[in-house]
Every structure is written in C-alpha cells, then in structure tokens.
Design a protein around this motif. Structure first.
Motif, PDB file in Angstrom:
ATOM      1  N   SER A 161     -15.600  90.615 -87.381  1.00 10.89           N
ATOM      2  CA  SER A 161     -16.054  90.925 -88.723  1.00 10.89           C
ATOM      3  C   SER A 161     -16.938  90.063 -89.477  1.00 10.89           C
ATOM      4  O   SER A 161     -17.844  90.217 -90.115  1.00 10.89           O
ATOM      5  CB  SER A 161     -14.767  91.124 -89.603  1.00 10.89           C
ATOM      6  OG  SER A 161     -13.792  90.398 -89.884  1.00 10.89           O
ATOM      7  N   GLN A 164     -20.347  90.236 -88.399  1.00 13.25           N
ATOM      8  CA  GLN A 164     -20.795  91.574 -88.874  1.00 13.25           C
ATOM      9  C   GLN A 164     -21.325  91.442 -90.472  1.00 13.25           C
ATOM     10  O   GLN A 164     -22.538  91.681 -90.827  1.00 13.25           O
ATOM     11  CB  GLN A 164     -19.965  92.733 -88.796  1.00 13.25           C
ATOM     12  CG  GLN A 164     -19.712  93.356 -87.629  1.00 13.25           C
ATOM     13  CD  GLN A 164     -18.528  94.563 -87.369  1.00 13.25           C
ATOM     14  OE1 GLN A 164     -17.758  94.135 -87.590  1.00 13.25           O
ATOM     15  NE2 GLN A 164     -18.807  95.670 -87.027  1.00 13.25           N
ATOM     16  N   LEU A 165     -20.589  90.625 -91.019  1.00  9.88           N
ATOM     17  CA  LEU A 165     -20.868  90.294 -92.309  1.00  9.88           C
ATOM     18  C   LEU A 165     -21.932  89.284 -92.314  1.00  9.88           C
ATOM     19  O   LEU A 165     -23.049  89.821 -93.327  1.00  9.88           O
ATOM     20  CB  LEU A 165     -19.596  89.272 -93.062  1.00  9.88           C
ATOM     21  CG  LEU A 165     -19.904  89.109 -94.565  1.00  9.88           C
ATOM     22  CD1 LEU A 165     -19.995  89.984 -95.214  1.00  9.88           C
ATOM     23  CD2 LEU A 165     -18.616  88.163 -94.918  1.00  9.88           C
ATOM     24  N   LYS A 167     -24.466  89.386 -90.435  1.00 12.72           N
ATOM     25  CA  LYS A 167     -25.819  90.238 -90.141  1.00 12.72           C
ATOM     26  C   LYS A 167     -25.895  91.133 -91.504  1.00 12.72           C
ATOM     27  O   LYS A 167     -27.285  91.085 -91.823  1.00 12.72           O
ATOM     28  CB  LYS A 167     -25.485  90.949 -88.964  1.00 12.72           C
ATOM     29  CG  LYS A 167     -26.520  92.073 -88.698  1.00 12.72           C
ATOM     30  CD  LYS A 167     -26.544  92.380 -87.265  1.00 12.72           C
ATOM     31  CE  LYS A 167     -27.815  93.331 -87.081  1.00 12.72           C
ATOM     32  NZ  LYS A 167     -28.137  94.000 -85.681  1.00 12.72           N
ATOM     33  N   SER A 168     -25.331  91.655 -91.960  1.00 15.37           N
ATOM     34  CA  SER A 168     -25.220  92.466 -93.134  1.00 15.37           C
ATOM     35  C   SER A 168     -25.970  91.530 -94.300  1.00 15.37           C
ATOM     36  O   SER A 168     -26.712  92.163 -95.143  1.00 15.37           O
ATOM     37  CB  SER A 168     -24.197  93.323 -93.510  1.00 15.37           C
ATOM     38  OG  SER A 168     -23.265  92.670 -94.327  1.00 15.37           O
ATOM     39  N   GLN A 169     -25.397  90.510 -94.685  1.00 19.94           N
ATOM     40  CA  GLN A 169     -26.024  89.872 -95.586  1.00 19.94           C
ATOM     41  C   GLN A 169     -27.512  89.406 -95.453  1.00 19.94           C
ATOM     42  O   GLN A 169     -28.243  89.483 -96.202  1.00 19.94           O
ATOM     43  CB  GLN A 169     -25.324  88.414 -95.736  1.00 19.94           C
ATOM     44  CG  GLN A 169     -23.759  88.772 -96.357  1.00 19.94           C
ATOM     45  CD  GLN A 169     -23.177  87.495 -96.682  1.00 19.94           C
ATOM     46  OE1 GLN A 169     -23.680  86.250 -96.422  1.00 19.94           O
ATOM     47  NE2 GLN A 169     -21.959  87.587 -97.502  1.00 19.94           N
ATOM     48  N   GLU A 171     -29.411  91.093 -93.562  1.00 20.64           N
ATOM     49  CA  GLU A 171     -30.324  92.474 -93.789  1.00 20.64           C
ATOM     50  C   GLU A 171     -30.494  92.798 -95.175  1.00 20.64           C
ATOM     51  O   GLU A 171     -31.473  93.518 -95.655  1.00 20.64           O
ATOM     52  CB  GLU A 171     -29.413  93.621 -92.900  1.00 20.64           C
ATOM     53  CG  GLU A 171     -29.959  93.332 -91.761  1.00 20.64           C
ATOM     54  CD  GLU A 171     -28.883  94.451 -90.649  1.00 20.64           C
ATOM     55  OE1 GLU A 171     -29.454  95.003 -89.711  1.00 20.64           O
ATOM     56  OE2 GLU A 171     -27.669  94.906 -91.052  1.00 20.64           O
ATOM     57  N   SER A 172     -29.618  92.431 -96.178  1.00 23.20           N
ATOM     58  CA  SER A 172     -29.792  92.869 -97.354  1.00 23.20           C
ATOM     59  C   SER A 172     -30.275  91.638 -98.343  1.00 23.20           C
ATOM     60  O   SER A 172     -30.406  91.927 -99.459  1.00 23.20           O
ATOM     61  CB  SER A 172     -28.201  93.371 -98.068  1.00 23.20           C
ATOM     62  OG  SER A 172     -27.298  92.522 -97.750  1.00 23.20           O
ATOM     63  N   LYS A 208     -37.796  92.622 -90.639  1.00 21.05           N
ATOM     64  CA  LYS A 208     -37.724  93.297 -91.962  1.00 21.05           C
ATOM     65  C   LYS A 208     -38.157  92.623 -93.112  1.00 21.05           C
ATOM     66  O   LYS A 208     -38.146  93.263 -94.186  1.00 21.05           O
ATOM     67  CB  LYS A 208     -36.111  93.610 -91.861  1.00 21.05           C
ATOM     68  CG  LYS A 208     -35.368  94.038 -90.642  1.00 21.05           C
ATOM     69  CD  LYS A 208     -34.124  94.635 -90.826  1.00 21.05           C
ATOM     70  CE  LYS A 208     -33.807  95.351 -89.555  1.00 21.05           C
ATOM     71  NZ  LYS A 208     -32.624  96.216 -89.389  1.00 21.05           N
TER      72      LYS A 208
END
Ligand SMILES: Cc1cc2nc3c(=O)[nH]c(=O)nc-3n(C[C@H](O)[C@H](O)[C@H](O)COP(=O)(O)OP(=O)(O)OC[C@H]3O[C@@H](n4cnc5c(N)ncnc54)[C@H](O)[C@@H]3O)c2cc1C
Lengths: 421, 241
Positions: A161, A164-165, A167-169, A171-172, A208
C-alpha cells in the motif's frame, strides 16, 4: 500432518499455534522454522522442503497473505507493471512443497528453549531457525519523520500500500509541482533503488505533468550506478531532476509532514509529494532474537549465514551483515540457497557443497533503457568477499539497453518462481 | 524452443571447436594464406554470401568490411534472434570470433540461422580468415605465430567432454541459474537451458568461460565454474524438461 498443513493457511493464528505446541506428530529429521516469507525466507523454505524431500519439517511464519516484491515496485510507479503483477502468494509452497505456512507475526525467540513466539499466541519449536525479516527504519533518522508520518510522506520501501500511496501522490501533484525524495545513508536495501525510483517518477511525470520538478536530497556523496543514472537523467528527463548531495546540505535535512515542507540546510521548501527513505536496520525480530549488533544488523558466518551469536539461527537477506554483497533480492535469494544447503546438511547429513554467491541488479531508466550491475562472491573466513563483477557502460546503444531491460523481465519471472514455486 | 531443436539437431561437437573454446589451440594466431583462403571461400561460403564491389545480401549477409563489424549490423538483412542478441551483447567480428564461428557456428551463437557444418581444419580456417581480411578496411592485426603443421593438435582434450557430471552437485549448483533461467524452460528475456544435450551445454558454457561469447553475466558465472561443475550442471539440466 498432511491434512493439517492444508488447513493452516485458512486457520486463525491461535489455532495454528495450538496445533504446533505439542510437536510430537512430526516424524521429520528436524524442524526448521523460517521467519519472514520475503525473498530470503520464501526461497529458503522452498529449497529446504524441495531438497529434503520430506525429511525436514519446514514452517514459514509470515503475516501477509500476498507478498508484493519491492523489485519492480518502481516499475509499477513508472507505469510499466500493474500492481497485481508484483503480488505473490504462498499457495504452491503449501500444496507442492508441503511447507507449513503460518500467517502470523513472530514476536520473540526463546533461544534456550528454541521456540518462536507468535502474536496470535502459542509458540513454534525449531531445531534450526531462519530469520529473514528484511529491514526496519531507524527512529529519528530523519528529523520530523516517524512511522506515523508514513501516510503523508511514504517510504514505499516495503512494497504494497505504501507503493500505491506514493504513486497516487505523484499522480495528483499540481501542474509544475515539486516531488522530493530524502535518500538514505549506507548501508540500505537496494543501493540503486532510490535512483531507479527517481527515473520512474520522472517517467510518470513527464507524461502527465512535464513541468514538474524532482529533488533528491542525499546524505551520500556518491551512489550506485551514478554515472548511468545521471546520463539517463540528462538524456531522458533533462531539466527535471536536481540531485542535492552533502556538499549542498543533502545531509542536513528535516521534514515537516503536517505542512508538507522539507528543510534542507536550514532552508524550508514547500513540496507536493515527498518520499522519505530513512536510515535502516535489520527487521525488528532480529533484534528481539538478540542477534543484531550496535549498528543494527545481524553479523553472520560467511559460509553458512549462521548468526555469529547463535549457531542454531541463520539470518538472511537485508538483515544480515555479511561483507560485500549489496542488500538486494538477488543476494537474499542466493544466500538462502547456501543456507538451506548448510541446514539440510546439519540436520539430515546430506552433502554440503561449497558456498557460492552472486548478485545482479537491473534498473530501468526509461522505456527499453535498462542497465545492470552484478558480481560474484565467495565465503572467506572473515566475510563474503567479491571475486568478480561487471556494470553497464554509459553510451551503450539502444539495442543493448533494450535487451538488458528484457533480461530483467526474464529474471523477475525466474526469481519469483524460484521463491514461490 | 525452435532454436533449441535447431541446436540439438545440428550441433555435433567438433573436436576442434572444443579445443579452441578451451583455449588449447590458438588457431587464430596462425597467419593464413589468402590465396588458398579464396578457394575455401569459393567452396564453402560463396553459395550464401557475397564479397567485393557489388556484394549484396543473399542467403547470408554480405561480408565486406567484416573485421571490426558488429554482429548482425547490416541494415536490411533479417538476422536470427540469437545473432541479434549476440550483436547487442557486443559481439564484434575479429579473427578470433570468426575462427570460433566458422569452426562451429552454434558454439558461438546458439540459434544462428547459418546452417553450416563447420570447418575442422584449422589451417583452412586461417587461410579463409586471411582472405576475408583483405576485404576489410581496418582489420585487427592477426597475431604473428607459426602455422600449425599438425592438424591433430586441435583434437579435443577428451578429458573435458568425458567428465561424467554429478547431477546431484549439478542440482545444487543449478540454484544459481534458476534465479534467471526458468526451470520450466520459459525463455522470456533470458534463453531456456533445460533439456539440452550435455555436450552442447558444455561447449556453450566453455564459450562463455573462454570469453568467446560476449555476455558479461554469463562470462562471470561460467568463469568461476570448474569443468566438473559445468559437467554436473549439464547432466542436471539435460534431465529437466
Ligand atoms: C524500491 C525497491 C526496489 C528494489 N529493486 C530490487 C531489484 O531490482 N533487484 C533486487 O535484487 N532487489 C531489489 N530490491 C531489494 C529487495 O527487495 C530486498 O533486498 C529483498 O526483498 C530482501 O529480502 P529479505 O528476505 O531480506 O526481506 P523481505 O523480502 O523484505 O522479506 C521480509 C519478510 O519478513 C516478514 N516479516 C518481517 N518481520 C516479521 C516477523 N516479526 N514475523 C514474521 N514475518 C516477518 C515481512 O512481512 C516480509 O514479508 C528493491 C527494494 C526496493 C525497496
């Protein structure tokens, strides 16, 4: 015993432990308990069970049901792997190799009684114990950061996790935002890992959020495959990445998770995502077992990976202090096979072959741009000593780099099969 | 797998190959006679390759400028996957590499498409290499040495191929290999090494050990294996299907 093995997987930990307490059912020549079902532990359990052909009773204690490999977790961040593809379970170790897999935490080792205590209660007796718990972080190593900050500033240095965290940080992040990494001091798990991560973060952001900036705050004056990484940063991610070594205050860093600030040499900066990889030590259970030294690692005998503190305990992988091998999955896998051979020899009288170790670490810089570094090692009296090695060169052509990347895919398939069957 | 069958069907170990791979006979050290080499070329190579001004790719790629040329580097020619791999690994044609390849192509490049049974006579190879050299701009100097008069000198050291491998030791050693080479024989990214005839396996491992093959990982790995260990591995992997 066979029937029970099957049920272990699904049983509550307490019940499992209870089954173990009177280990009179076992007809085996010896009982080997392995703490930690990661690279070192899973490999050791599989080889012990496979090669002893039932002569050894092998128990693997691992809290999680799915092991996410740290290796290739950076590739997940870069978008080269999906998350599920780096997850592995213990089903085959149970069904094909007859390993008793106990999903629980080991909470202590009684070296006199030769038992391992489980969080769910009860204990498991052993004749030989293998400890391969990976790493834990040294408290207070990065001022302002402790484990409670990991949801704001993830370490992502144990895969799952946390990865995943992170990566999502990334991405945002807002357009043109800043991602900072606090790199660890030596020695640490996977020397090229932080720098491969920088490449993968840059790859993700380039697609991105191309105006985003990446900062690496590093206490070390140099790092693994540095020339190769820096060449890659220049050619693929020009202008995105700034590396701040100790000359520029990289060794004087503090973080403020609440305000998302990083302070380098007294100067505070607001960042949008932050990956803190603190100083490391052996996984806590090694310390609880009393086999670690002041530096936090577990010294071992090079030829067998027996703890220098207790000949009935073998410490593998990142947690061990052995000499020249880097803390890598490849190394842990290599060490596990040597230790399994030694343990089998000691308990069943099987032939013990000379110890040989090797390591190769691939890193992905960008699409089809892979590099590698590797070496072979032998056990000398005082340490595991490097005998030979190789490293990718700067300026290699695209065909070779692509081939190197493809090799890493073959290796991933190979090593995960070698661990889990 | 197709390439493997290729290898199995075609690779019969030539005594000379093994001798060269084992470094027993530095055949490339001979200075050949280019005129006699032209005859060898006409008989053995010309049916598939072209040389000289109007040379085109035919069954095989043209051989102009061969010395110092990277393997699999002629644009527009469709090489086998293994030749491409060898090229990417850094195989560059020089006298020594040519000597090994012409002796037994599969010893150097396992799945090469060049179906050629090989030239066992080291003198003929030296002549051929001297001839090919004339079509290269900057050939590496061929080391000075007296031509070998006695062709039997290149007979294999029978001791090496005769070693009976211990499969139990091989199985233990195979642990080092299966971190990369899958025991299932899958060959994604890294070639399969299961189910090979033992002799082929030994010759290929010796080609890494002698550094005739360029791959750095396998050079390192083979480099520290003894002949007995290689034999043990060959015995073990032959039985893995
Ligand atoms: C980002 C990143 C990239 C990497 N890339 C590579 C790479 O490309 N190649 C490479 O070779 N290596 C790589 N590594 C390094 C590699 O992941 C580690 O070196 C390797 O996993 C070490 O194996 P180990 O057995 O010591 O520990 P681990 O694999 O971490 O296994 C430890 C296991 O022990 C369990 N455990 C811990 N405490 C207890 C307890 N008390 N009771 C029961 N179980 C317990 C944990 O749950 C865990 O499953 C990378 C690492 C990172 C972080």
């Amino acid at each position: 015993m066979k029937l029970n093995r099957r049920t272990f997987i699904g049983t509550a930990a307490a019940a499992t432990a209870a089954l173990y307490a009177p280990n009179v059912l076992s007809q085996a020549a010896g009982r080997v308990v392995v703490i930690g079902g990661g690279t070192g532990g899973a490999t050791a359990a599989r080889y012990l069970a496979k090669d002893s052909k039932g002569a050894l009773d092998v128990t693997l204690i691992e809290p999680t049901r799915t092991y996410y490999t740290c290796f290739f977790s950076n590739l997940y961040i870069g978008g080269f792997r999906d998350f599920a593809s780096i997850g592995h379970n213990y089903g085959k170790l149970v069904s094909e190799y007859g390993v008793n897999v106990v999903h629980d935490w080991a909470t202590g080792v009684d070296r006199d009684a030769k038992t391992v205590a489980l969080a769910g209660g009860g204990s498991v007796p052993y004749d030989r114990l293998v400890i391969s718990p990976g790493i834990d972080f040294v408290d207070g190593a990065v001022p302002g950061w402790d484990l409670s900050a990991q949801n704001t500033m993830p370490h992502a240095y144990k895969a799952g996790s946390q990865t995943q965290l992170l990566k999502s940080q990334l991405e945002s992040m807002p357009e043109g935002g800043v991602f900072a990494m606090v790199a660890p001091p030596n020695p640490f798990r996977c020397p090229p890992g932080p720098y491969e991560r920088i490449c993968m973060a840059a790859h993700l952001l380039k697609e991105k959020n191309p105006t985003a900036k990446i900062m690496v705050i590093d206490p070390k004056p140099k790092f693994s495959k540095q020339a190769l990484f820096q060449e890659g940063w220049d050619t693929h991610y020009s202008g995105m990445i700034e590396w701040i070594g100790p000359d520029f205050g990289g060794d004087k860093v503090e973080v403020r998770p609440d305000s998302m600030e990083v302070v380098v040499d007294g100067e505070a900066m607001k960042v949008d995502a932050c990956n803190v990889i603190p100083k490391q030590k052996a996984g806590r259970i090694a310390e609880l077992a009393g086999v670690t030294n002041d530096a936090g690692w577990a010294p071992v005998v090079p030829a067998t990976f027996q703890s220098k503190a207790d000949e009935n305990i073998h410490v593998l992988g990142d947690a061990s202090q052995q000499g020249d091998m880097p803390k890598s999955g490849f190394s842990a896998n290599s060490q596990a096979k040597v230790a399994a051979n030694a343990i089998r020899g000691a308990l069943t009288g099987s032939k013990v072959f000379p110890a040989k170790f090797a390591n190769t670490c691939w890193s992905l810089i960008d699409t089809n741009d892979g590099v590698k570094v590797g070496a072979s090692y032998e056990a000398t009296e005082e340490k595991v000593a490097k005998t030979d090695g190789f490293i990718s060169q700067t300026g290699e052509d695209a065909a070779l780099r692509k081939q190197t990347y493809e090799e890493s895919l073959g290796w991933y398939a190979g090593i995960t099969t070698d661990m889990f069957g | 797998m197709k390439m493997l069958r290729n290898l199995k069907s075609r690779l019969r170990i030539a005594a000379a190959t093994a001798a060269i791979l084992l470094g027993l006979a530095p055949a490339s050290a001979q200075i050949g006679d280019a005129d006699r080499g032209a005859e060898v070329y006409n008989k053995q190579c010309k049916s598939c390759h072209m040389l000289g001004e109007d040379a085109r790719n035919r069954v095989g790629p043209h051989l102009n400028g061969l010395f110092g040329r990277k393997a699999a580097s002629i644009e527009g020619y469709r090489y086998s996957k293994d030749m491409q791999r060898a090229g990417a690994d850094g195989l560059v044609w020089q006298a020594e590499q040519l000597d090994v390849y012409v002796t037994k192509p599969q010893a150097l490049v396992t799945g090469t498409r060049m179906s050629f049974r090989g030239i066992k006579d080291s003198e003929k190879r030296a002549d051929l290499i001297a001839f090919l050299r004339a079509y290269s701009d900057s050939p590496q100097d061929i080391p000075e040495a007296a031509p070998t008069a006695d062709p039997t000198e290149h007979d294999v050291d029978p001791a090496i191929l005769a070693i009976v491998g211990d499969p139990e030791y091989g199985e233990y050693l195979s642990g080092e290999c299966t971190t990369c080479h899958q025991a299932s024989g899958a060959d994604q990214g890294i070639p399969s090494i299961t189910g090979w005839p033992q002799e082929d396996f030994v010759v290929v491992m010796q080609a890494y050990k002698s550094k005739a093959r360029p791959h750095p990982v396998m050079r390192m790995i083979a480099g520290r294996l003894s002949d007995e260990e290689i034999a043990g591995l060959a015995a073990y992997f032959e039985g893995v299907e």
